[in-house]
Design a protein around this motif. Sequence first.
Motif: not given
Length: 645
Positions: A636-640
């Motif tokens: 989720a953090a990588n895909g912001r």
Amino acid sequence: MVFKTSISFLQQNPTCQKLYHHTHKTLQNPQKSNQFFHYFLKSITHFVFLLYSCVSMDSAIQIGTASQQSSTPAPAPVNASSGTLGRHLARRLVEIGVRDVFSVPGDFNLTLLDHLVAEPELSLIGCCNELNAGYAADGYARAKGVGACVVTFTVGGLSVLNAIAGAYSENLPVICIAGGPNSNDYGTNRILHHTIGLPDFSQELRCFQTITCIQVVVNNLDDAHEQIDTAISTALKESKPAYISISCNLPGIPHPTFARDPVPFFLAPKVSNHLGLEAAVEATAEFLNKAVKPVIVGGPNIRVAKAQKAFVELANASGYPIAVMPSGKGLVPEHHPHFIGTYWGAVSTGFCGEIVESADAYVFVGPIFNDYSSVGYSLLIKKEKAIIVQPNRVTIGNGPSLGWVFMTDFLSALAKKLKKNSTALENYRRIFVPPGIPLKRVQDEPLRVNVLFKHIQDILGGDTAVISETGDSWFNCQKLRLPESCGYEFQMQYGSIGWSVGATLGYAQAARDKRVIACIGDGSFQVTAQDISTMIRCGQRTIIFLINNGGYTIEVEIHDGPYNVIKNWDYTGLVNAIHNGEGKCWTAKVRTEDELTAAIATATGEQKDSLCFIEVFVHKDDTSKELLEWGSRVSAANGRPPNPQ
């Protein structure tokens, strides 16, 4: 000996001779007495300085680094013909605590390697490639306090870069030495082999500039002594790698600066700013003594500050519960009665995260907060409640941040000012429920990962050390409870897959009193498998658990795709081929708990003096629950999405 050397030196000194003749003539002419006394005072000052210099050279006290034992013998006597750059470097490595140097030969470093081989207190460990040599120096530095590797110009230097970058990220002093071009080739506009075809020899140097704390290119003997000593000292003081390039024609040439024994190595101790230390301790004690349920959390920079003892002193005095950040595991004593587990946000060990995040004050000692350690920036902690203690700075909530306050000084002083408060520890003990045991198995049931690590837990002791590879081993090894004196290492900040093979080689070479237990995934092993060969050649007795689940499992849980599936190998067959009947090596394939139990019994029994390689087959989706949670949060953090412009 001191005065004999000093008098001999002074008798030959022009200033002293001039002083004698001037005194003799002046005393025969009293009218010049004023001039005499003026000249006498000036000359005697110079005399004292010269005498002090001689005494300093002959009687300097050797003060070792943290990695150096007080019993390190003095350098052996040398004569002028053996006073060379190569010998000086070899002696310096021995003086700072290095006993093994990891290397790959190349034409630019061969004469230098001769001098390292000739040093009786140094062993040269030949590795299969430069990357593994760098990883081995990394592992060695973790156990010994400093490590060293030697490579050749550019083709070797650029190969070792990834390992040195990892050591930089983990604050490890690794001395990376590269054999360089002949000193006559600098500035000649010549094109050399092992380069990219340009008459510029600085590509390697420029690559190392961002991943080492100091870089020196030794192509002139006149300042070689100063360059080498400065590079080594800087690496130890900053706890970062250093790069030293040495021209291939220089190591064996005698030079006056190396003609006698090296002045013993010395590092001046760091002392905190007294007023800053006092202010930091008073403000922190006031902050914590008002808190209801404070906690302490240890981080990876405890290693840099060499503050393990001071950390325990604070824990004993305060009564607070102590937790460890995942990257600090092994630096905090888990046998301590106040220890409550690993704080890793949502994937903390049982009941630890709840106690830390519900505290009204937390002391983070040496933390590194990144997206991995914060589980995709999801930690539920607040800056205004936190005391952040770094190796040379203390920050108190949203208030003052005081520099040149060293961690060991601060923790020891703070321990004397805190009121005992065990409220949070009692809360932990009230809510704690012991971990469950695996479900009852059926006969010949395929082995599960949690069962594997239950058995690994059982073989840990004070004479073992755990090396955890990047991947699901991170999460499973975090749940291991380390007995007193049991070592533990993994590379969280850099997270380079394959690191553990070389690091296991280096750590085991440094920590001869421990049996290393390495947990390595099949994907990682394929990157650096060759140096199993070096482990066997060095007679190491490591136990390697190769976890064969058919791919890059940690990547699968972040973002799956066909690229995460790898070609399966016959891993035990590969190791047997590498063994080739030379040295002690034993392998086994394990598919069930009964087979695992038998393999461990053999590895710790009749094969206890062999390198033991146990290939463990598990289902590709058999992962820890912590990896599932962590992977989704990191994804989720990588895909912001991008912020609106």
